[in-house]
Motif scaffolding. Structure first.
Motif, PDB file in Angstrom:
ATOM      1  N   ILE A  14     -50.532   7.973 -25.033  1.00 34.99           N
ATOM      2  CA  ILE A  14     -50.580   8.159 -23.841  1.00 34.99           C
ATOM      3  C   ILE A  14     -49.259   7.500 -23.062  1.00 34.99           C
ATOM      4  CG2 ILE A  14     -51.628   7.883 -21.585  1.00 34.99           C
ATOM      5  CD1 ILE A  14     -54.417   8.607 -23.172  1.00 34.99           C
ATOM      6  N   GLY A  15     -49.241   5.957 -23.513  1.00 37.21           N
ATOM      7  CA  GLY A  15     -48.108   5.285 -23.031  1.00 37.21           C
ATOM      8  C   GLY A  15     -46.558   5.971 -23.271  1.00 37.21           C
ATOM      9  N   LEU A  16     -46.335   6.448 -24.677  1.00 35.28           N
ATOM     10  CA  LEU A  16     -45.137   6.927 -25.013  1.00 35.28           C
ATOM     11  C   LEU A  16     -44.823   8.210 -24.207  1.00 35.28           C
ATOM     12  CD1 LEU A  16     -45.080   6.241 -28.605  1.00 35.28           C
ATOM     13  CD2 LEU A  16     -43.529   5.339 -26.864  1.00 35.28           C
ATOM     14  N   ILE A  17     -45.898   9.011 -24.021  1.00 36.43           N
ATOM     15  CA  ILE A  17     -45.782  10.519 -23.200  1.00 36.43           C
ATOM     16  C   ILE A  17     -45.438  10.056 -21.726  1.00 36.43           C
ATOM     17  CG2 ILE A  17     -47.032  12.357 -22.220  1.00 36.43           C
ATOM     18  CD1 ILE A  17     -48.562  12.444 -25.147  1.00 36.43           C
ATOM     19  N   SER A  18     -46.081   9.189 -21.283  1.00 39.36           N
ATOM     20  CA  SER A  18     -46.024   8.791 -19.794  1.00 39.36           C
ATOM     21  C   SER A  18     -44.401   8.333 -19.816  1.00 39.36           C
ATOM     22  CB  SER A  18     -46.894   7.509 -19.259  1.00 39.36           C
ATOM     23  OG  SER A  18     -48.145   8.223 -19.395  1.00 39.36           O
ATOM     24  N   PHE A  19     -43.949   7.395 -20.706  1.00 43.14           N
ATOM     25  CA  PHE A  19     -42.768   6.934 -20.500  1.00 43.14           C
ATOM     26  C   PHE A  19     -41.645   7.907 -20.476  1.00 43.14           C
ATOM     27  CE2 PHE A  19     -39.111   5.429 -23.037  1.00 43.14           C
ATOM     28  CZ  PHE A  19     -38.374   4.519 -22.070  1.00 43.14           C
ATOM     29  N   TYR A  20     -42.070   8.869 -21.582  1.00 46.70           N
ATOM     30  CA  TYR A  20     -40.644  10.115 -21.620  1.00 46.70           C
ATOM     31  C   TYR A  20     -40.824  10.840 -20.409  1.00 46.70           C
ATOM     32  CZ  TYR A  20     -39.259   8.116 -26.088  1.00 46.70           C
ATOM     33  OH  TYR A  20     -38.707   7.517 -27.073  1.00 46.70           O
ATOM     34  N   ILE A  21     -42.017  10.964 -19.917  1.00 49.73           N
ATOM     35  CA  ILE A  21     -42.200  11.969 -18.576  1.00 49.73           C
ATOM     36  C   ILE A  21     -41.458  11.171 -17.591  1.00 49.73           C
ATOM     37  CG2 ILE A  21     -43.862  12.782 -16.689  1.00 49.73           C
ATOM     38  CD1 ILE A  21     -45.452  13.528 -19.046  1.00 49.73           C
ATOM     39  N   ALA A  22     -41.646   9.993 -17.195  1.00 51.69           N
ATOM     40  CA  ALA A  22     -40.873   9.060 -16.120  1.00 51.69           C
ATOM     41  C   ALA A  22     -39.480   9.105 -16.535  1.00 51.69           C
ATOM     42  CB  ALA A  22     -41.333   7.880 -16.286  1.00 51.69           C
ATOM     43  N   LEU A  23     -38.792   9.172 -17.845  1.00 49.59           N
ATOM     44  CA  LEU A  23     -37.613   9.010 -18.076  1.00 49.59           C
ATOM     45  C   LEU A  23     -36.740  10.293 -17.782  1.00 49.59           C
ATOM     46  CD1 LEU A  23     -35.648   7.051 -19.638  1.00 49.59           C
ATOM     47  CD2 LEU A  23     -36.210   8.396 -21.665  1.00 49.59           C
ATOM     48  N   ILE A  24     -37.607  11.474 -17.982  1.00 53.48           N
ATOM     49  CA  ILE A  24     -37.133  12.950 -17.666  1.00 53.48           C
ATOM     50  C   ILE A  24     -37.008  12.934 -16.092  1.00 53.48           C
ATOM     51  CG2 ILE A  24     -37.646  15.275 -17.860  1.00 53.48           C
ATOM     52  CD1 ILE A  24     -38.586  14.696 -20.788  1.00 53.48           C
ATOM     53  N   TRP A  25     -38.170  12.649 -15.585  1.00 57.47           N
ATOM     54  CA  TRP A  25     -38.103  12.655 -14.003  1.00 57.47           C
ATOM     55  C   TRP A  25     -36.949  11.864 -13.498  1.00 57.47           C
ATOM     56  CZ3 TRP A  25     -39.673   8.981 -10.249  1.00 57.47           C
ATOM     57  CH2 TRP A  25     -39.662   9.620  -9.037  1.00 57.47           C
ATOM     58  N   LEU A  26     -36.869  10.616 -13.934  1.00 56.06           N
ATOM     59  CA  LEU A  26     -35.721   9.682 -13.252  1.00 56.06           C
ATOM     60  C   LEU A  26     -34.246  10.483 -13.774  1.00 56.06           C
ATOM     61  CD1 LEU A  26     -35.047   7.169 -11.858  1.00 56.06           C
ATOM     62  CD2 LEU A  26     -35.017   6.128 -14.336  1.00 56.06           C
ATOM     63  N   ASN A  27     -34.201  10.973 -14.661  1.00 60.86           N
ATOM     64  CA  ASN A  27     -32.783  11.540 -14.989  1.00 60.86           C
ATOM     65  C   ASN A  27     -32.616  12.785 -14.166  1.00 60.86           C
ATOM     66  OD1 ASN A  27     -31.749   9.675 -16.749  1.00 60.86           O
ATOM     67  ND2 ASN A  27     -32.937  10.763 -18.428  1.00 60.86           N
ATOM     68  N   SER A  28     -33.589  13.475 -13.965  1.00 64.50           N
ATOM     69  CA  SER A  28     -33.328  14.734 -12.862  1.00 64.50           C
ATOM     70  C   SER A  28     -33.453  14.356 -11.699  1.00 64.50           C
ATOM     71  CB  SER A  28     -34.764  15.546 -13.002  1.00 64.50           C
ATOM     72  OG  SER A  28     -35.149  15.991 -14.512  1.00 64.50           O
ATOM     73  N   LEU A  29     -33.693  13.256 -11.173  1.00 63.43           N
ATOM     74  CA  LEU A  29     -33.220  12.775  -9.682  1.00 63.43           C
ATOM     75  C   LEU A  29     -32.203  12.292  -9.619  1.00 63.43           C
ATOM     76  CD1 LEU A  29     -36.914  10.990  -8.560  1.00 63.43           C
ATOM     77  CD2 LEU A  29     -35.921  13.050  -7.812  1.00 63.43           C
ATOM     78  N   LEU A  30     -31.714  11.470 -10.856  1.00 62.22           N
ATOM     79  CA  LEU A  30     -30.402  11.036 -10.571  1.00 62.22           C
ATOM     80  C   LEU A  30     -29.494  12.142 -10.437  1.00 62.22           C
ATOM     81  CD1 LEU A  30     -30.495   8.169 -13.269  1.00 62.22           C
ATOM     82  CD2 LEU A  30     -29.950   8.036 -10.655  1.00 62.22           C
ATOM     83  N   ALA A  31     -29.478  13.261 -11.474  1.00 62.76           N
ATOM     84  CA  ALA A  31     -28.507  14.389 -11.314  1.00 62.76           C
ATOM     85  C   ALA A  31     -28.567  15.133 -10.177  1.00 62.76           C
ATOM     86  CB  ALA A  31     -28.925  15.269 -12.348  1.00 62.76           C
ATOM     87  N   VAL A  32     -29.951  15.172  -9.258  1.00 65.98           N
ATOM     88  CA  VAL A  32     -30.116  15.658  -8.079  1.00 65.98           C
ATOM     89  C   VAL A  32     -29.278  14.974  -6.919  1.00 65.98           C
ATOM     90  CG1 VAL A  32     -31.579  16.550  -6.194  1.00 65.98           C
ATOM     91  CG2 VAL A  32     -32.261  17.093  -8.612  1.00 65.98           C
ATOM     92  N   PHE A  33     -29.462  13.815  -7.008  1.00 68.23           N
ATOM     93  CA  PHE A  33     -28.956  12.832  -6.015  1.00 68.23           C
ATOM     94  C   PHE A  33     -27.471  12.451  -6.363  1.00 68.23           C
ATOM     95  CE2 PHE A  33     -33.551  12.228  -4.995  1.00 68.23           C
ATOM     96  CZ  PHE A  33     -33.523  12.708  -3.675  1.00 68.23           C
ATOM     97  N   LEU A  34     -26.978  12.208  -7.299  1.00 70.37           N
ATOM     98  CA  LEU A  34     -25.826  11.677  -7.652  1.00 70.37           C
ATOM     99  C   LEU A  34     -24.679  12.727  -7.571  1.00 70.37           C
ATOM    100  CD1 LEU A  34     -26.123   8.922 -10.472  1.00 70.37           C
ATOM    101  CD2 LEU A  34     -25.767   8.728  -8.149  1.00 70.37           C
ATOM    102  N   THR A  35     -25.067  13.939  -8.029  1.00 71.20           N
ATOM    103  CA  THR A  35     -24.145  15.230  -7.992  1.00 71.20           C
ATOM    104  C   THR A  35     -23.353  15.335  -6.591  1.00 71.20           C
ATOM    105  OG1 THR A  35     -25.080  16.232  -9.677  1.00 71.20           O
ATOM    106  CG2 THR A  35     -23.719  17.675  -8.567  1.00 71.20           C
ATOM    107  N   PRO A  36     -24.109  15.331  -5.634  1.00 75.19           N
ATOM    108  CA  PRO A  36     -23.327  15.721  -4.036  1.00 75.19           C
ATOM    109  C   PRO A  36     -22.616  14.406  -3.885  1.00 75.19           C
ATOM    110  CG  PRO A  36     -26.098  16.262  -4.007  1.00 75.19           C
ATOM    111  CD  PRO A  36     -25.504  15.467  -5.344  1.00 75.19           C
TER     112      PRO A  36
END
Length: 59
Positions: A14-36
């Motif tokens: 559960i901890g590893l799944i949560s970690f990787y979900i958070a990592l994917i979410w963070l990378n997606s947010l970075l792409a959305v906000f840093l691209t502009p």
């Protein structure tokens, strides 16, 4: 050899799944906000370069 049983394995899973979900979410947010943040200044530079070309052509 130390063992923690099935509950420990589930807990770590559960901890590893949560970690990787958070990592994917963070990378997606970075792409959305840093691209502009990178694209907008790039378009400003392109506009300035095109304006200089137009000004040089008019002279």
């Amino acid at each position: 050899m130390e063992t923690h049983g099935p509950l420990g394995v589930i807990w770590v899973g559960i901890g590893l799944i949560s970690f990787y979900i958070a990592l994917i979410w963070l990378n997606s947010l970075l792409a959305v906000f840093l691209t502009p943040l990178l694209l907008i200044p790039a378009t400003w530079l392109q506009d300035r370069r095109e304006q200089k070309k137009r000004d040089a052509a008019l002279k």
